[in-house]
Design a protein around this motif. Structure first.
Motif, short mmCIF file in Angstrom:
data_model
loop_
_atom_site.label_atom_id
_atom_site.label_comp_id
_atom_site.label_asym_id
_atom_site.label_seq_id
_atom_site.Cartn_x
_atom_site.Cartn_y
_atom_site.Cartn_z
N ILE A 189 -3.13 32.98 -8.52
CA ILE A 189 -4.30 33.35 -9.32
C ILE A 189 -5.10 32.08 -9.61
CG2 ILE A 189 -5.11 34.35 -11.50
CD1 ILE A 189 -3.65 36.40 -9.78
N THR A 190 -6.40 32.17 -9.44
CA THR A 190 -7.30 31.04 -9.69
C THR A 190 -8.21 31.38 -10.87
OG1 THR A 190 -7.24 30.32 -7.39
CG2 THR A 190 -9.15 29.65 -8.66
N TYR A 191 -8.52 30.35 -11.64
CA TYR A 191 -9.41 30.49 -12.79
C TYR A 191 -10.74 29.80 -12.48
CZ TYR A 191 -11.29 29.94 -17.49
OH TYR A 191 -12.11 29.97 -18.59
N CYS A 192 -11.82 30.46 -12.85
CA CYS A 192 -13.16 29.90 -12.65
C CYS A 192 -13.67 29.33 -13.97
CB CYS A 192 -14.13 30.98 -12.14
SG CYS A 192 -15.81 30.37 -11.95
N GLU A 193 -13.95 28.03 -13.97
CA GLU A 193 -14.49 27.37 -15.16
C GLU A 193 -15.90 27.86 -15.49
OE1 GLU A 193 -13.22 25.02 -17.20
OE2 GLU A 193 -11.65 23.99 -16.11
N ALA A 194 -16.66 28.20 -14.48
CA ALA A 194 -18.06 28.60 -14.68
C ALA A 194 -18.20 29.93 -15.40
CB ALA A 194 -18.79 28.64 -13.34
N CYS A 195 -17.44 30.94 -14.98
CA CYS A 195 -17.60 32.26 -15.59
C CYS A 195 -16.40 32.69 -16.44
CB CYS A 195 -17.91 33.32 -14.53
SG CYS A 195 -16.54 33.72 -13.43
N GLY A 196 -15.33 31.91 -16.39
CA GLY A 196 -14.16 32.21 -17.23
C GLY A 196 -13.31 33.35 -16.74
N ARG A 197 -13.49 33.75 -15.49
CA ARG A 197 -12.70 34.87 -14.97
C ARG A 197 -11.62 34.39 -14.02
NH1 ARG A 197 -16.98 39.34 -13.27
NH2 ARG A 197 -15.16 40.68 -13.28
N GLN A 198 -10.62 35.23 -13.83
CA GLN A 198 -9.52 34.95 -12.90
C GLN A 198 -9.67 35.85 -11.69
OE1 GLN A 198 -5.81 35.53 -14.93
NE2 GLN A 198 -6.39 34.22 -16.63
N TYR A 199 -9.14 35.37 -10.55
CA TYR A 199 -9.21 36.17 -9.34
C TYR A 199 -8.05 35.81 -8.41
CZ TYR A 199 -11.33 32.02 -7.25
OH TYR A 199 -11.58 30.75 -6.80
#
Length: 123
Positions: free
Chosen positions: A71-81
């Motif tokens: 699972i990766t976290y996006c600093e820009a939008c705060g979502r995981q994918y």
């Protein structure tokens, strides 16, 4: 083939737990492997069988592998994918400002002992 080195490390860890708990035989080990850990399950299993056959404590011990999804976290939008499906670019906002939060770990979850209902657990 770094799988053999990993197997030796796992066996050493199990031996330490066995010594601390006066265990003379291990019937199985459950290992949690991250989806992007770089470990090849087939090689790991082959190395496991080979190494356990040479160790009195571990002889015949089964290896169970549980996969932990990446699972990766996006600093820009705060979502995981899901990392494997989308890589380092966030599918939600297109940002590359991301980091892996799980999926590259290797952990011993349980050590099973024959004729016992309980498992020694390493946390």
């Amino acid at each position: 083939m770094h799988e053999l080195g990993i197997v030796f490390h796992i066996i050493e860890s199990v031996e330490e737990v066995a010594t601390q708990n006066n265990i003379h035989r291990v019937s199985g080990v459950t290992l949690q492997l991250g989806e992007v850990s770089g470990i090849l399950h087939d090689y790991l299993s082959d190395c496991w069988r080979w190494a356990c056959d040479k160790n009195d404590l571990m002889r015949g011990a089964e290896l169970t592998i549980e996969e932990i999804p990446a699972i990766t976290y996006c600093e820009a939008c705060g979502r995981q994918y899901p990392t494997v499906e989308h890589g380092r670019t966030c599918p939600n906002c297109g940002s590359g400002d991301t980091y892996l939060i799980q999926g590259d770990e290797i952990m011993i979850k349980e050590i099973a002992v024959p004729d016992e209902d309980e498992c020694a657990k390493i946390s």
